[in-house]
Structure formats: C-alpha cells, structure tokens
Design a protein around this motif. Structure first.
Motif, PDB file in Angstrom:
ATOM      1  N   GLY A  54       0.792  -1.232   0.000  1.00 31.86           N
ATOM      2  CA  GLY A  54       0.000   0.000   0.000  1.00 31.86           C
ATOM      3  C   GLY A  54       0.817   1.272   0.000  1.00 31.86           C
ATOM      4  N   GLY A  55       2.129   1.174  -0.111  1.00 26.84           N
ATOM      5  CA  GLY A  55       2.984   2.356  -0.083  1.00 26.84           C
ATOM      6  C   GLY A  55       3.316   2.882  -1.458  1.00 26.84           C
ATOM      7  N   GLU A  56       4.046   3.994  -1.491  1.00 29.14           N
ATOM      8  CA  GLU A  56       4.483   4.613  -2.736  1.00 29.14           C
ATOM      9  C   GLU A  56       5.994   4.763  -2.716  1.00 29.14           C
ATOM     10  OE1 GLU A  56       2.300   8.013  -4.397  1.00 29.14           O
ATOM     11  OE2 GLU A  56       1.031   7.837  -2.612  1.00 29.14           O
ATOM     12  N   ALA A  57       6.619   4.440  -3.852  1.00 27.32           N
ATOM     13  CA  ALA A  57       8.069   4.586  -3.973  1.00 27.32           C
ATOM     14  C   ALA A  57       8.429   5.054  -5.369  1.00 27.32           C
ATOM     15  CB  ALA A  57       8.767   3.267  -3.664  1.00 27.32           C
ATOM     16  N   LEU A  58       9.471   5.854  -5.456  1.00 30.00           N
ATOM     17  CA  LEU A  58      10.000   6.354  -6.717  1.00 30.00           C
ATOM     18  C   LEU A  58      11.401   5.777  -6.880  1.00 30.00           C
ATOM     19  CD1 LEU A  58       9.985   8.337  -9.162  1.00 30.00           C
ATOM     20  CD2 LEU A  58      10.964  10.041  -7.599  1.00 30.00           C
ATOM     21  N   VAL A  59      11.644   5.045  -7.971  1.00 32.05           N
ATOM     22  CA  VAL A  59      12.968   4.494  -8.269  1.00 32.05           C
ATOM     23  C   VAL A  59      13.848   5.603  -8.821  1.00 32.05           C
ATOM     24  CG1 VAL A  59      14.250   2.911  -9.760  1.00 32.05           C
ATOM     25  CG2 VAL A  59      12.131   2.155  -8.674  1.00 32.05           C
ATOM     26  N   ILE A  60      15.037   5.754  -8.217  1.00 31.75           N
ATOM     27  CA  ILE A  60      15.980   6.786  -8.634  1.00 31.75           C
ATOM     28  C   ILE A  60      17.347   6.132  -8.801  1.00 31.75           C
ATOM     29  CG2 ILE A  60      17.084   8.965  -8.035  1.00 31.75           C
ATOM     30  CD1 ILE A  60      14.665   9.456  -6.131  1.00 31.75           C
ATOM     31  N   GLU A  61      17.837   6.088 -10.052  1.00 34.07           N
ATOM     32  CA  GLU A  61      19.187   5.559 -10.281  1.00 34.07           C
ATOM     33  C   GLU A  61      20.191   6.618  -9.845  1.00 34.07           C
ATOM     34  OE1 GLU A  61      21.958   3.577 -13.762  1.00 34.07           O
ATOM     35  OE2 GLU A  61      20.039   4.460 -14.306  1.00 34.07           O
ATOM     36  N   MET A  62      21.093   6.232  -8.921  1.00 31.91           N
ATOM     37  CA  MET A  62      22.054   7.198  -8.390  1.00 31.91           C
ATOM     38  C   MET A  62      23.312   6.487  -7.924  1.00 31.91           C
ATOM     39  SD  MET A  62      21.783   9.663  -4.979  1.00 31.91           S
ATOM     40  CE  MET A  62      20.258  10.439  -5.437  1.00 31.91           C
ATOM     41  N   ASP A  63      24.452   7.082  -8.260  1.00 26.08           N
ATOM     42  CA  ASP A  63      25.737   6.644  -7.736  1.00 26.08           C
ATOM     43  C   ASP A  63      26.233   7.779  -6.849  1.00 26.08           C
ATOM     44  OD1 ASP A  63      28.323   5.852  -7.174  1.00 26.08           O
ATOM     45  OD2 ASP A  63      28.859   5.442  -9.253  1.00 26.08           O
ATOM     46  N   VAL A  64      26.177   7.592  -5.544  1.00 27.60           N
ATOM     47  CA  VAL A  64      26.450   8.693  -4.618  1.00 27.60           C
ATOM     48  C   VAL A  64      27.893   9.184  -4.645  1.00 27.60           C
ATOM     49  CG1 VAL A  64      24.546   8.138  -3.059  1.00 27.60           C
ATOM     50  CG2 VAL A  64      26.816   7.171  -2.629  1.00 27.60           C
ATOM     51  N   VAL A  65      28.808   8.438  -5.241  1.00 27.99           N
ATOM     52  CA  VAL A  65      30.190   8.911  -5.331  1.00 27.99           C
ATOM     53  C   VAL A  65      30.439   9.729  -6.597  1.00 27.99           C
ATOM     54  CG1 VAL A  65      31.075   7.022  -3.918  1.00 27.99           C
ATOM     55  CG2 VAL A  65      31.089   6.801  -6.397  1.00 27.99           C
ATOM     56  N   ASP A  66      29.426   9.850  -7.450  1.00 24.53           N
ATOM     57  CA  ASP A  66      29.534  10.603  -8.698  1.00 24.53           C
ATOM     58  C   ASP A  66      28.635  11.838  -8.624  1.00 24.53           C
ATOM     59  OD1 ASP A  66      29.549  11.588 -11.284  1.00 24.53           O
ATOM     60  OD2 ASP A  66      28.768   9.757 -12.202  1.00 24.53           O
ATOM     61  N   PRO A  67      29.226  13.023  -8.429  1.00 24.98           N
ATOM     62  CA  PRO A  67      28.416  14.236  -8.289  1.00 24.98           C
ATOM     63  C   PRO A  67      27.446  14.471  -9.448  1.00 24.98           C
ATOM     64  CG  PRO A  67      30.691  14.698  -7.704  1.00 24.98           C
ATOM     65  CD  PRO A  67      30.659  13.308  -8.284  1.00 24.98           C
ATOM     66  N   ALA A  68      27.832  14.143 -10.672  1.00 20.00           N
ATOM     67  CA  ALA A  68      26.936  14.330 -11.818  1.00 20.00           C
ATOM     68  C   ALA A  68      25.731  13.401 -11.713  1.00 20.00           C
ATOM     69  CB  ALA A  68      27.691  14.079 -13.122  1.00 20.00           C
ATOM     70  N   SER A  69      25.952  12.189 -11.226  1.00 18.55           N
ATOM     71  CA  SER A  69      24.852  11.239 -11.040  1.00 18.55           C
ATOM     72  C   SER A  69      23.881  11.738  -9.977  1.00 18.55           C
ATOM     73  CB  SER A  69      25.396   9.864 -10.642  1.00 18.55           C
ATOM     74  OG  SER A  69      24.351   8.981 -10.319  1.00 18.55           O
ATOM     75  N   VAL A  70      24.423  12.264  -8.888  1.00 22.20           N
ATOM     76  CA  VAL A  70      23.567  12.790  -7.815  1.00 22.20           C
ATOM     77  C   VAL A  70      22.748  13.966  -8.335  1.00 22.20           C
ATOM     78  CG1 VAL A  70      23.543  13.889  -5.541  1.00 22.20           C
ATOM     79  CG2 VAL A  70      25.103  11.980  -5.984  1.00 22.20           C
ATOM     80  N   GLU A  71      23.384  14.868  -9.063  1.00 24.17           N
ATOM     81  CA  GLU A  71      22.674  16.032  -9.609  1.00 24.17           C
ATOM     82  C   GLU A  71      21.561  15.602 -10.566  1.00 24.17           C
ATOM     83  OE1 GLU A  71      23.505  20.140 -12.125  1.00 24.17           O
ATOM     84  OE2 GLU A  71      25.201  18.979 -11.376  1.00 24.17           O
ATOM     85  N   ALA A  72      21.862  14.667 -11.467  1.00 27.27           N
ATOM     86  CA  ALA A  72      20.857  14.186 -12.418  1.00 27.27           C
ATOM     87  C   ALA A  72      19.706  13.498 -11.682  1.00 27.27           C
ATOM     88  CB  ALA A  72      21.496  13.230 -13.415  1.00 27.27           C
ATOM     89  N   SER A  73      20.020  12.767 -10.630  1.00 26.75           N
ATOM     90  CA  SER A  73      18.993  12.064  -9.867  1.00 26.75           C
ATOM     91  C   SER A  73      18.073  13.029  -9.144  1.00 26.75           C
ATOM     92  CB  SER A  73      19.653  11.124  -8.853  1.00 26.75           C
ATOM     93  OG  SER A  73      20.448  10.176  -9.511  1.00 26.75           O
ATOM     94  N   VAL A  74      18.643  14.088  -8.592  1.00 28.89           N
ATOM     95  CA  VAL A  74      17.839  15.096  -7.904  1.00 28.89           C
ATOM     96  C   VAL A  74      16.909  15.782  -8.900  1.00 28.89           C
ATOM     97  CG1 VAL A  74      17.955  17.314  -6.685  1.00 28.89           C
ATOM     98  CG2 VAL A  74      19.448  15.425  -6.006  1.00 28.89           C
TER      99      VAL A  74
END
Length: 102
Positions: A54-74
């Motif tokens: 009954g919950g809600e979740a959003l899948v977000i591909e992210m590599d936390v050691v890659d600043p560009a990946s974090v920015e794109a994910s946000v």
C-alpha cells in the motif's frame, strides 16, 4: 519514531541490506519513499514490494560517489510531482549516515 505519515523520505543504498529495510519501514510508517541506488533492477523489485503493502516509492538511479549522477537524480526526483511538492522539510535517511532534516 516521529510521525512521518505522508512525508517524503529519500533512501540511498536502497537496493539491498539496511537501505532496503529502511525504505520498507519508512513506507510501512506512511512515508512516500524515493529509493536510490545504482542497481535499478533491485530497486524495481523493492518498489513492487512497497506498492504491494500500500505504499508509494519512486525508483531513482544514483551513484552517490559521482556528483553528476547525484545532480541528475535530484533533477529526476524533482520532476515527480509528489516528490517536488513535498520534499522540503522532510527526512532524508541514508543507510550510512542516519537521518537528518533538510
């Protein structure tokens, strides 16, 4: 635990272990959960598990050691209406660092 019903939580490292368990508990408590990790196949399974409860979740591909990946994910998360509308003053748990408010 503070009442988190209806709030947004972003969990990094959510594809397995403590991150996945944290995302499940937050969803069970009523939070809408952004689940982030590199392995989206694992995240999609977790998303289905959260939805089946009954919950809600959003899948977000992210590599936390890659600043560009974090920015794109946000940016991706910002494009999700419920995430964008509710993401201020929420809980941002991280499997490695605990939970803090933004």
């Amino acid at each position: 635990m503070t009442n988190i019903n209806g709030k947004i939580a972003l969990v990094t490292g959510a594809s397995s272990g403590i991150g996945a368990a944290t995302a499940l508990k937050l969803a069970e408590a009523g939070a809408k959960v952004g689940i982030a990790a590199r392995r989206t196949d694992k995240l999609e399974g977790l998303q289905k598990e959260i939805a089946s409860g009954g919950g809600e979740a959003l899948v977000i591909e992210m590599d936390v050691v890659d600043p560009a990946s974090v920015e794109a994910s946000v940016k991706k998360a910002g494009g999700c209406l419920w995430f964008d509308r509710h993401s201020r003053q929420q809980c941002w748990p991280d499997a490695a660092f605990g939970c803090g408010s933004v």
